[in-house]
Design a protein around this motif. Sequence first.
Motif, PDB file in Angstrom:
ATOM      1  N   GLU B 175     -74.851 -11.855  34.644  1.00 18.72           N
ATOM      2  CA  GLU B 175     -74.329 -13.257  34.005  1.00 18.72           C
ATOM      3  C   GLU B 175     -72.422 -13.294  35.018  1.00 18.72           C
ATOM      4  O   GLU B 175     -71.704 -12.753  33.929  1.00 18.72           O
ATOM      5  CB  GLU B 175     -74.705 -13.787  32.804  1.00 18.72           C
ATOM      6  CG  GLU B 175     -73.677 -14.636  32.668  1.00 18.72           C
ATOM      7  CD  GLU B 175     -73.857 -14.813  30.572  1.00 18.72           C
ATOM      8  OE1 GLU B 175     -74.126 -15.778  30.494  1.00 18.72           O
ATOM      9  OE2 GLU B 175     -73.708 -13.944  29.881  1.00 18.72           O
ATOM     10  N   PRO B 176     -72.295 -13.212  36.186  1.00 18.70           N
ATOM     11  CA  PRO B 176     -71.164 -12.805  36.879  1.00 18.70           C
ATOM     12  C   PRO B 176     -70.008 -14.225  35.807  1.00 18.70           C
ATOM     13  O   PRO B 176     -68.730 -13.690  35.465  1.00 18.70           O
ATOM     14  CB  PRO B 176     -70.873 -13.331  37.631  1.00 18.70           C
ATOM     15  CG  PRO B 176     -72.049 -13.588  38.341  1.00 18.70           C
ATOM     16  CD  PRO B 176     -73.189 -13.670  37.370  1.00 18.70           C
ATOM     17  N   THR B 177     -70.462 -15.237  35.432  1.00 17.48           N
ATOM     18  CA  THR B 177     -70.026 -16.304  35.088  1.00 17.48           C
ATOM     19  C   THR B 177     -69.450 -15.903  33.241  1.00 17.48           C
ATOM     20  O   THR B 177     -70.998 -16.270  33.089  1.00 17.48           O
ATOM     21  CB  THR B 177     -69.321 -17.437  35.526  1.00 17.48           C
ATOM     22  OG1 THR B 177     -71.086 -18.373  35.354  1.00 17.48           O
ATOM     23  CG2 THR B 177     -68.547 -17.966  36.605  1.00 17.48           C
ATOM     24  N   TYR B 178     -68.501 -15.974  32.879  1.00 19.33           N
ATOM     25  CA  TYR B 178     -69.157 -15.992  30.959  1.00 19.33           C
ATOM     26  C   TYR B 178     -68.211 -16.950  30.707  1.00 19.33           C
ATOM     27  O   TYR B 178     -67.735 -17.816  30.599  1.00 19.33           O
ATOM     28  CB  TYR B 178     -68.161 -14.474  30.531  1.00 19.33           C
ATOM     29  CG  TYR B 178     -68.432 -14.272  29.355  1.00 19.33           C
ATOM     30  CD1 TYR B 178     -69.122 -14.339  28.913  1.00 19.33           C
ATOM     31  CD2 TYR B 178     -66.869 -15.000  28.196  1.00 19.33           C
ATOM     32  CE1 TYR B 178     -69.389 -13.687  27.520  1.00 19.33           C
ATOM     33  CE2 TYR B 178     -66.903 -14.495  26.457  1.00 19.33           C
ATOM     34  CZ  TYR B 178     -68.060 -14.434  25.930  1.00 19.33           C
ATOM     35  OH  TYR B 178     -68.872 -13.683  24.997  1.00 19.33           O
ATOM     36  N   GLN B 179     -69.700 -17.501  29.192  1.00 19.47           N
ATOM     37  CA  GLN B 179     -69.601 -19.006  29.537  1.00 19.47           C
ATOM     38  C   GLN B 179     -69.233 -18.682  27.196  1.00 19.47           C
ATOM     39  O   GLN B 179     -68.882 -20.246  26.250  1.00 19.47           O
ATOM     40  CB  GLN B 179     -70.833 -20.071  29.107  1.00 19.47           C
ATOM     41  CG  GLN B 179     -70.891 -19.929  30.675  1.00 19.47           C
ATOM     42  CD  GLN B 179     -70.071 -21.190  31.436  1.00 19.47           C
ATOM     43  OE1 GLN B 179     -68.730 -21.439  30.556  1.00 19.47           O
ATOM     44  NE2 GLN B 179     -70.008 -21.244  32.239  1.00 19.47           N
TER      45      GLN B 179
END
Lengths: 328, 560
Positions: B175-179
């Motif tokens: 999950e490269p973008t962290y939300q």
Amino acid sequence: MSDAVLDKQVKKQKTRKSKIDPEIGVSLSWKTLKTQKQLIFMSVPIALYLIIFNYVPIWGWLMAFQNYRPAVSFGQQEWVGLQQFKFLFSDDTFMLVLRNTIAMSFINLVLGTVTAIGLALLLNEIKLKFFKRAVQSISYLPHFLSMVIAAGIVSTSLSIDGGIVNVVLMKLHLIKDPIMWLSEGKYFWGIIGAANVWKEVGWGTIIYLAAITSIDPSLYEAASIDGAKRFQKMRYITLPGIKATFVILLIMNIGHILDAGFELQYLLGNGLTVDYSQTIDIFVVKYGLAMGNYSLATAAGIFKTIVSVILVFIANNVAKRLGEERLL
Amino acid sequence: MHKTAKRSAAAAAAGVLALTLALTGCGSSNNTSNTGTKDAATGGNASPAAAGDDTAPVTFSVFMNGPGQQPTPDNKILKLIKDETGISFNMEFLVGDLQQKLGVMIAGGDYPDILSGDDKLINAKAYIPLEDLIEKYAPNLKKHYGAVWNQIKDESDGHIYVLPSYGVYQGKITEPTYQGPGFWLQKGVLEEMGYPTPKTLDEYFDIIAKYKEKHPDMIGFESLNFDWRVFPLQNPPEHLSGHPNDGAVIVDNNVAQIFADKDISKTYYKKLNEINAQGLMDKEAFVQNYDQYLAKIASGKVIGMFDQHWNFQDGEKSLISQGKLENTYIGFPLLYPGAEEWYRDRGAVGTNRGFGISINAKDPVRIIKFWDKMITEDWQKTLQWGVKGEDYEVNADGSFYRTPEQRANADQTSWQVANKISGMFGYMPKIQGTYSDGNAADAGTQPQEFFDSLKPYDQKILKAYNKKSWSEFFKEPKENNIYFPAYSIVLKDGSPAQLAQSKLNDLQIKYLPKAIMASPAEFDSVWQDYVDRIHKLDIKAYEDRMNEGIQQRIEKWSVK
């Protein structure tokens, strides 16, 4: 038709009218019903509308005496008597929101009426049509803004980061540092009052201006001949001329004294000002609707209605005693 | 003459009356005629499922409870689906207010074949139970949901009504973008300070202090305390002390307790009180609304804040569109000394969020078989990545990538509506994580592909930190506790637990800003006042309900 026939008809009508003397005039007789059947027919839809949308829902008030749960049939609801009302009046928060509601409502009522009458008087004195219209349009345009936008404008202009209120006050050397208007409870009522004036003053003025235009111009002429000055004319002719309008509007507004508003307070309030910003309507949403406690919300609603009805009757009675125009 | 006039007036009045009656009655009569035609249409359309004809053309109506874009009539993916299964869709996205729409639907019992998940619809018995259908016709779905089989059952009656669309992982979570939550800092700030990696609150605020000294017109630390978005102010203590996001409680050894009155909270808010005294805290933080908060972030003036990434992402999007990449943010997992990091979590299964089959559906078996087919890896690749050779390429070692042109395509809305069915796919059962061949579920989560699609500035920052993605600033998420997240435990409407929770929330909204903005000498007395008031509430009722919920979940949700 000859004049004679016309004359006869008029006479006939007159005699017929005179038969309905004041006392029978109000009571319903089959005869009047028959003569006015068009009127009756036309009012049926209105009456139906009122019954369906304004009286049938009163049935829902029963909810306030239950521990109402949705999706359970009416017969199976749990009846709790006055428990919801007891909870309401023993809750500290409710007393606080009641105070806030009445305070803000009172401020709105006084400020709103005074500014609207003031603006109407001033506008009435302006002879330059174009200027008058421009002022009127500009002052009533905010009325059409949605509350969300209005609240945004208010909070932006009160910001410490270049908000116009702070900038102006600083330029006038009235304050040294920008003030965080929205972070202090003591300012909150004033802000709501001012915001309401800004938003509604032009709209309120329209009614008073209309009342002023219906004043007989010959009164002003007579007063001028007697040597009245501008302010005297305002005081002795214009103000008494709009008194009836003022009293009727006041009675109607008093009925809404527990409707201090929801949106503006909800949108401008925050944790720091919550003790001053919460109104009954916000309380109902938070502890009633949001938590699924519909009975409590209904109880609060009934309380509001009853207080409003009582207040309207009192105001109406006072007006009657003072020999003023009345609503009822 | 007189008489006729009178008569016509009477006729007119009667006409008005009739019209009004017609208008008032119109709602119901309309409804019946609608359902009538609908039934007829349904009857005509019903396909003989029993006959086993699985590719006969059929159209299913689908309702989705969010706004979205209609795919074009010649949409590539829809065409593939139609060619292979004979199924086409009549999609309806939400327009206007959801509650109103649902109310109308429920009142009329007028449901489409496929309905997106909603508790209100479940309560209205709008769905058919799916577990038997899955057992019988859908081995792939059964396998897909195997590990969470008990979790996706409805709490009240144990049936499965909705197939969750998100939160069911397989393989590795890339999950490269962290939300999620974190303490965020602007990339430009980090660049100027020589790429530091703050680990504690002190180090973090030190960076802000140093940077603000050089750039006094920047806003130091930002926060938000508005409407339901109060978690940026309430949640940090649980993360700092090494707990995952369980809402208002921390759970140790399966026992939940509130943390608002504990020392882990006091430490954090005392720190904020200190930095406020130093002028590092945004003065207006607690009086602003969400839009003003986003506007501040979009202005690029905010050095840092605690928040969940999705909550301030709209502000960041505006920065990206302005080309101000140096003002976008990287999150850091700050910790109290000795705490073990648990910022990233494995996203719980989104129960009741996905698709269900309505009681009016003409051919439930066909629908379940369709979804079963769609959950196979081949179809998932088509749905998520697209068509091989057109929308993505495969290199020699078998990993998927996109050419710059394909990337540019994928960003365009006009291309998307003709070549993807993102709107509907969002609600369908889907594979997340990685496929059995090691490729990530979609282009956005393929590590190399993600890195290559970044702008040069972002690539430079990541290289400086020797990382490949934003989520690598956080530790790999641990396996979720079975009850996770505790905040989704349902409190009964009007119960003492719910009242306590609501009052606790009110106290926090009121007292935390007060404590932070107080002069440092007064902090302790404000804090004491706050804690005293918390202890007057029926906190026990709330904690008891949470613990009961946790125990129930441990018992019911474990797959033995």
